[in-house]
Design a protein around this motif. Structure first.
Motif: not given
Length: 537
Positions: A404-406
Motif C-alpha cells: 500500500s505504501d510503495s
C-alpha cells in the motif's frame, strides 16, 4: 525464420565473446565501466551504474551473468556501446580467436605495418569512433555486424523511412453490428438522436462511422460537418485513425479530417450563412468545453454548422453533455446526435434517467434482451466467440501482495513477479501497460536478463523498430510486450491471452483502461483467443 534487430545482433555477439573468453563478467564490467572505468569508458559509467543498481535492488540478484551481459549493455546503451574501447577490443579479440586468418584483413583495413595482434588491438581501442564514418562502417563489416549500427542520426522532422501499408477494404459489418446500424438509422430519422450501447471490443467506432456514412448518403448529403467528441487524446487518435481507414470506401470526394485536440487549431470557411468548418472534426471533450466556455468563435462555428455530433463515452461528463445537447437543440435543431458507451448504467438511478433523456430515451443495443439484462450482449458475443472470455485475476491470485505504501522500485518488482507468474500459468502472449516509460524499459531489461523474451515501446521508438517488435510479438517470438501509453488504441495482436495494467489508478470507469483491456478481448472467431486473463494492479 526469426529476424533480429542490429542491436540484438550486437548484444548476441558481445554475449558470445564474453562467454568464449570465460571472463568474470561482473568484475570485468565493474572494473571497466560500471564503477570507475578509465579513459573514454568514463562517459558511460554513471548511466550503466544507475541501471545496474536499480535492477539489482529490484530483483535481488546479480544481473550481469555472462549469458546476459550483452543484452544488458545494449538495453542500456544500444549502439552507443560501440563508443566503449573495451567493447571494441572484446569484439576484435573474439573475431581473431574464431578466425585467426582474418588478422590480415584487419591489418589491411587499418593500414598497419606491424603484423602483431597487439597492434590491431591497440589501434582498435584508440580509434576515433564516429557515427556515419566510413571507417566505423568498414570496421563493423569486418566484424560481420550490421553497418547500420554506425548510421548517423537523421536531422529534421521527417523519418529516414516511411512505411507503406497495404490498402485493404474493411470487412463487412457483422450481423449484430448491422442490427445496431439499422436501429440507429431509424432513430436518427425519427428522433434525431440515439445512444448506442455496445461492449468494449465490439466495434462501436466502426459501426458508428458506417452508420453516419449511410445516413448522409441516404439523405443525399455530403459526408461533411461531422463532429466527433471523445474523452481524452488517446480516444481522439483512435477515432481519427478509424476515419482514415474507412472514409476512402465511403466518400466520393476528398474531405478534410481535423485533429482538433491537444491545443491544436483549425481553419474556418465562410459562405452566405456565416463561418463554418469544412470536413470532419475529431476533438476532445476537454478542449471543446474550455473553448466554448470562453465563447471561442471557432468552437462556436464548429457546433453551429455541424450536421451530426458523435459523443464517445457518453456516460461521462453528464452535466456538460446535457448542456451541449440542449444548446445544439436551440441553435442547430437539425443536427443529429449519437452517443456511444459500453457502460450506460450509473451508480445513481437519477443519472441513468438523465443519460437516456439526453438521447431522447432512444437506446440502441445489438439485442433486445440487453434492454433488461445489460450483460446479455457481452455474454452473447463471448458465447459466439466474437469476444474472448475475460478472466479477472488479482495480483494475490498470482502470489503477489501489493504494497500500500510503495516506491517505483517496489512496484517494478511487483510487476516483474506478476509477469513471470502469468507465464508460469501458461499465458504465452502478455501485453503490459506500465506506469511510466522508465518502468517499461527496466522491466524489459530484467525479463530479458532472466531469459524471458520481451520488448518495450515508447514514443521515441523508431517506426521500423516498433513494427519489428510488434511483428515478433504477434508471431510469438516475443512473449511479453511492454509499453507506456503507446498500444492503448490502434493496435491489433489477436493472440494476446493476458493483459496486465500496472498503472497506479486503474479505475475501470477510465476509458483508457477499457481500451487497454480491449486489446486482449478478440475472440477465436477473428483469430483471437478463447480467454484472456486481465490483471489490474
Amino acid at each position: 525464420m526469426p529476424t533480429h534487430t542490429p542491436e540484438e545482433q550486437l548484444s548476441h555477439r558481445i554475449g558470445d565473446a564474453i562467454s568464449h573468453f570465460d571472463v568474470d563478467c561482473v568484475n570485468w564490467a565493474k572494473e571497466n565501466f560500471l564503477f570507475g572505468g578509465v579513459g573514454l569508458d568514463m562517459r558511460f559509467s554513471e548511466e550503466l551504474s544507475n541501471y545496474r543498481n536499480q535492477i539489482k535492488r529490484s530483483i535481488g540478484v546479480e544481473p550481469l551473468g555472462n549469458d546476459h551481459f550483452g543484452g544488458f549493455l545494449c538495453s542500456c546503451l544500444g549502439k552507443k556501446c560501440l563508443y566503449l574501447p573495451k567493447i571494441r577490443e572484446l569484439l576484435v579479440r573474439y573475431e581473431l580467436a574464431l578466425f585467426p586468418n582474418r588478422q590480415q584483413r584487419f591489418l589491411s583495413l587499418f593500414k598497419l605495418a606491424d603484423e602483431e595482434e597487439k597492434t590491431i588491438i591497440d589501434f582498435t581501442k584508440a580509434m576515433n569512433w564516429r557515427m556515419g564514418s566510413t571507417s566505423s562502417k568498414k570496421f563493423l563489416h569486418e566484424l560481420r555486424l550490421p553497418v547500420s549500427l554506425a548510421d548517423s542520426p537523421i536531422d529534421g522532422s521527417r523519418s529516414m523511412v516511411e512505411l507503406i501499408n497495404p490498402y485493404r477494404a474493411p470487412h463487412p459489418l457483422l450481423e449484430f453490428q448491422e442490427t445496431v446500424k439499422k436501429k440507429a438509422l431509424y432513430a436518427l430519422d425519427r428522433l434525431g438522436r440515439c445512444l448506442v450501447v455496445m461492449p468494449t471490443g465490439a466495434g462501436k467506432t466502426r459501426t458508428a462511422i458506417q452508420t453516419l456514412g449511410e445516413f448522409f448518403a441516404s439523405n443525399h448529403t455530403e459526408f461533411n460537418g461531422l463532429i466527433w467528441i471523445a474523452d481524452r487524446d488517446e480516444l481522439c487518435e483512435q477515432a481519427a485513425e478509424s476515419f482514415s481507414a474507412l472514409l476512402p470506401f465511403i466518400v466520393q470526394q476528398p474531405i478534410p479530417l481535423w485533429r482538433y485536440w491537444g491545443g491544436r487549431g483549425i481553419e474556418i470557411s465562410e459562405n452566405d450563412d456565416g463561418i463554418f468548418v469544412e470536413g470532419i472534426v475529431v476533438t476532445s471533450h476537454q478542449q471543446m468545453q474550455r473553448r466554448l466556455a470562453k465563447n471561442d468563435p471557432i468552437a462556436e462555428a464548429i457546433i453551429d454548422s455541424a450536421k451530426a455530433i458523435v459523443i464517445d463515452e457518453a456516460h461521462r461528463w453528464l452535466d456538460w453533455n446535457e448542456a451541449l445537447t440542449s444548446k445544439v437543440a436551440d441553435i442547430n435543431p437539425n443536427c443529429k446526435i449519437v452517443g456511444l458507451t459500453a457502460t450506460p448504467y450509473r451508480r445513481e438511478s437519477r443519472d441513468n434517467s438523465r443519460l437516456v433523456d439526453t438521447y431522447a430515451r432512444s437506446l440502441i443495443t445489438p439485442y433486445d434482451e440487453a434492454m433488461k439484462n445489460p450483460q446479455f450482449t457481452l455474454e452473447k458475443l463471448t458465447h459466439e466467440r466474437i469476444l474472448a472470455k475475460r478472466v479477472d485475476i488479482t495480483p494475490l491470485d498470482l502470489g503477489v501482495n501489493i504494497s500500500s505504501d510503495s516506491t517505483p522500485m517496489i512496484r517494478m518488482s511487483e510487476g516483474l513477479d506478476m509477469i513471470k507468474n502469468l507465464l508460469q500459468h501458461g499465458r504465452k502472449s502478455v501485453i503490459v501497460f506500465t506506469e511510466s516509460v522508465d518502468q517499461a524499459k527496466q522491466l524489459s531489461i530484467c525479463l530479458n536478463m532472466e531469459g524471458v523474451k520481451s520488448a518495450y515501446l515508447d514514443s521515441e521508438t523508431p517506426p521500423n523498430s516498433r513494427r519489428r517488435a510488434i511483428s515478433r510479438f504477434r508471431d510469438g517470438e516475443i512473449f511479453v510486450l511492454l509499453n507506456y501509453m503507446i498500444l492503448t488504441t490502434g493496435f491489433d495482436a489477436p493472440k494476446i491471452d493476458a493483459v496486465l495494467v500496472l498503472r497506479k489508478n486503474n479505475t475501470e470507469d477510465l476509458p483508457v483502461i477499457n481500451q487497454m483491456i480491449g486489446r486482449g478481448l478478440r475472440g477465436p472467431l477473428f483469430g483471437g483467443t478463447e480467454d484472456c486473463y486481465v490483471v489490474l494492479r
